[in-house]
Scaffold this motif. Structure first.
Motif, mmCIF file in Angstrom:
data_model
loop_
_atom_site.group_PDB
_atom_site.id
_atom_site.type_symbol
_atom_site.label_atom_id
_atom_site.label_comp_id
_atom_site.label_asym_id
_atom_site.label_seq_id
_atom_site.Cartn_x
_atom_site.Cartn_y
_atom_site.Cartn_z
ATOM 1 N N GLU A 288 -2.810 -4.578 4.529
ATOM 2 C CA GLU A 288 -2.569 -3.241 3.975
ATOM 3 C C GLU A 288 -2.556 -2.190 5.080
ATOM 4 O O GLU A 288 -1.722 -1.280 5.087
ATOM 5 C CB GLU A 288 -3.642 -2.881 2.939
ATOM 6 N N LYS A 289 -3.473 -2.294 6.017
ATOM 7 C CA LYS A 289 -3.570 -1.336 7.122
ATOM 8 C C LYS A 289 -2.235 -1.215 7.866
ATOM 9 O O LYS A 289 -1.731 -0.108 8.081
ATOM 10 C CB LYS A 289 -4.666 -1.794 8.078
ATOM 11 N N TYR A 290 -1.658 -2.358 8.222
ATOM 12 C CA TYR A 290 -0.399 -2.331 8.966
ATOM 13 C C TYR A 290 0.767 -1.906 8.081
ATOM 14 O O TYR A 290 1.719 -1.273 8.550
ATOM 15 C CB TYR A 290 -0.159 -3.683 9.645
ATOM 16 N N ALA A 291 0.690 -2.215 6.812
ATOM 17 C CA ALA A 291 1.725 -1.750 5.883
ATOM 18 C C ALA A 291 1.700 -0.230 5.762
ATOM 19 O O ALA A 291 2.753 0.416 5.716
ATOM 20 C CB ALA A 291 1.525 -2.401 4.516
ATOM 21 N N ARG A 292 0.504 0.345 5.730
ATOM 22 C CA ARG A 292 0.378 1.814 5.637
ATOM 23 C C ARG A 292 1.023 2.494 6.846
ATOM 24 O O ARG A 292 1.616 3.568 6.726
ATOM 25 C CB ARG A 292 -1.094 2.214 5.561
ATOM 26 N N MET A 293 0.886 1.901 8.020
ATOM 27 C CA MET A 293 1.456 2.494 9.237
ATOM 28 C C MET A 293 2.978 2.588 9.145
ATOM 29 O O MET A 293 3.597 3.477 9.734
ATOM 30 C CB MET A 293 1.078 1.649 10.451
ATOM 31 N N MET A 294 3.579 1.672 8.411
ATOM 32 C CA MET A 294 5.040 1.625 8.326
ATOM 33 C C MET A 294 5.642 2.859 7.671
ATOM 34 O O MET A 294 6.832 3.128 7.836
ATOM 35 C CB MET A 294 5.469 0.357 7.574
ATOM 36 N N GLU A 295 4.827 3.621 6.952
ATOM 37 C CA GLU A 295 5.339 4.863 6.360
ATOM 38 C C GLU A 295 5.909 5.773 7.441
ATOM 39 O O GLU A 295 6.861 6.528 7.199
ATOM 40 C CB GLU A 295 4.225 5.578 5.600
ATOM 41 N N TYR A 296 5.340 5.696 8.657
ATOM 42 C CA TYR A 296 5.748 6.568 9.758
ATOM 43 C C TYR A 296 6.566 5.826 10.817
ATOM 44 O O TYR A 296 7.407 6.430 11.480
ATOM 45 C CB TYR A 296 4.506 7.188 10.414
ATOM 46 N N PRO B 42 -1.962 -0.536 -3.093
ATOM 47 C CA PRO B 42 -2.823 0.214 -4.013
ATOM 48 C C PRO B 42 -2.534 1.715 -3.941
ATOM 49 O O PRO B 42 -2.247 2.252 -2.860
ATOM 50 C CB PRO B 42 -4.239 -0.079 -3.482
ATOM 51 N N LYS B 43 -2.589 2.359 -5.070
ATOM 52 C CA LYS B 43 -2.371 3.804 -5.115
ATOM 53 C C LYS B 43 -3.529 4.519 -4.424
ATOM 54 O O LYS B 43 -4.688 4.173 -4.637
ATOM 55 C CB LYS B 43 -2.244 4.274 -6.562
ATOM 56 N N ILE B 44 -3.198 5.501 -3.603
ATOM 57 C CA ILE B 44 -4.219 6.266 -2.884
ATOM 58 C C ILE B 44 -4.630 7.477 -3.728
ATOM 59 O O ILE B 44 -3.800 8.310 -4.087
ATOM 60 C CB ILE B 44 -3.686 6.747 -1.517
ATOM 61 N N SER B 45 -5.910 7.577 -4.031
ATOM 62 C CA SER B 45 -6.400 8.704 -4.831
ATOM 63 C C SER B 45 -6.393 9.975 -3.998
ATOM 64 O O SER B 45 -6.393 9.941 -2.757
ATOM 65 C CB SER B 45 -7.820 8.426 -5.318
ATOM 66 N N ASP B 46 -6.413 11.103 -4.683
ATOM 67 C CA ASP B 46 -6.429 12.400 -3.990
ATOM 68 C C ASP B 46 -7.671 12.537 -3.117
ATOM 69 O O ASP B 46 -7.592 13.058 -1.994
ATOM 70 C CB ASP B 46 -6.375 13.548 -5.005
ATOM 71 N N ILE B 47 -8.812 12.060 -3.617
ATOM 72 C CA ILE B 47 -10.053 12.204 -2.847
ATOM 73 C C ILE B 47 -10.007 11.335 -1.595
ATOM 74 O O ILE B 47 -10.443 11.754 -0.524
ATOM 75 C CB ILE B 47 -11.297 11.870 -3.714
ATOM 76 N N LYS B 48 -9.447 10.139 -1.696
ATOM 77 C CA LYS B 48 -9.332 9.275 -0.516
ATOM 78 C C LYS B 48 -8.402 9.904 0.524
ATOM 79 O O LYS B 48 -8.699 9.899 1.717
ATOM 80 C CB LYS B 48 -8.827 7.891 -0.916
ATOM 81 N N GLN B 49 -7.291 10.451 0.058
ATOM 82 C CA GLN B 49 -6.347 11.117 0.968
ATOM 83 C C GLN B 49 -7.010 12.310 1.655
ATOM 84 O O GLN B 49 -6.872 12.507 2.872
ATOM 85 C CB GLN B 49 -5.118 11.580 0.191
ATOM 86 N N GLU B 50 -7.750 13.087 0.880
ATOM 87 C CA GLU B 50 -8.387 14.289 1.419
ATOM 88 C C GLU B 50 -9.433 13.947 2.492
ATOM 89 O O GLU B 50 -9.458 14.558 3.569
ATOM 90 C CB GLU B 50 -9.063 15.078 0.287
#
Length: 205
Positions: free
Chosen positions: A76-84, A98-106
């Motif tokens: 998941e970590k490396y998949a998240r990096m692919m957004e950029y 997994p969907k990222i909650s607002d609190i986790k993003q913040e």
């Protein structure tokens, strides 16, 4: 039961992470670094040994829960990096993450606001050591090179909210105490490579 030391927790976390890292499936097949256990262990242990016991215990719980569910946090970590780094490819897989909650993003963004200035400070003081690493900000991301910001954001987003909250609280304590965790991490790393200090490593590179 005797409470585990920071070093023991860092070791256990690193070994659990290694299994996930080694088993991560990449688009282009397995990368050479996925077979370089020694480097992986140095990089990860040097980071985890800068944390406190509550953070380490919480993240260890995250890993154990993921393992029990057959889920790979490092994938998941490396998949998240692919957004950029690979936005087109990321668009094909994002709905599987997994969907990222607002609190986790913040909390993640709040941590980055403290972490990136630490990194800038270290880059300025130890330019040779820093130039051997990643570029700092996501604007410099390419398919081949991932910035510190993107790498760390990808990692933080895999932590549970409980771990993020503990980690952010710890980071704020370090800021108030004038402690730079990026410097501490780098110092741990160069000592594992046999240098006596950051200054020693910077001078000899």
């Amino acid at each position: 039961m005797t409470e585990k030391s920071i070093q023991e927790l860092a070791e256990e976390i690193t070994q659990r992470e290694w299994k996930m890292f080694h088993n991560t499936q990449n688009i282009g097949g397995q990368a050479s670094c996925q077979n370089d256990r020694e480097t992986f262990e140095i990089m990860r242990k040097s980071q985890w040994e800068t944390c406190n016991t509550p953070v380490l215990n919480s993240y260890l719980t995250d890993l154990i829960r993921a393992e029990a569910a057959g889920y790979n946090l490092l994938t998941e970590k490396y998949a998240r990096m692919m957004e950029y780094t690979m936005p087109e490819e990321y668009g094909k897989i994002k709905d599987k993450l997994p969907k990222i909650s607002d609190i986790k993003q913040e909390i993640t963004e709040n941590i980055l606001k403290e972490y990136l200035p630490w990194r800038k400070e270290v880059n300025k003081k130890y330019p040779k050591l820093s130039n051997a690493g990643r570029p700092l900000e996501k604007n410099d991301d390419t398919e081949e090179v991932t910035s510190v910001e993107t790498y760390y954001r990808g990692e933080l987003l895999t932590y549970s909210v409980e771990t993020l909250e503990l980690y952010y609280s710890y980071i704020l304590d370090c800021v108030r105490a004038g402690r730079n965790l990026v410097r501490d991490n780098l110092e741990n790393m160069v000592k594992m490579y046999g240098y006596s200090s950051l200054e020693d490593a910077e001078k000899k590179l």
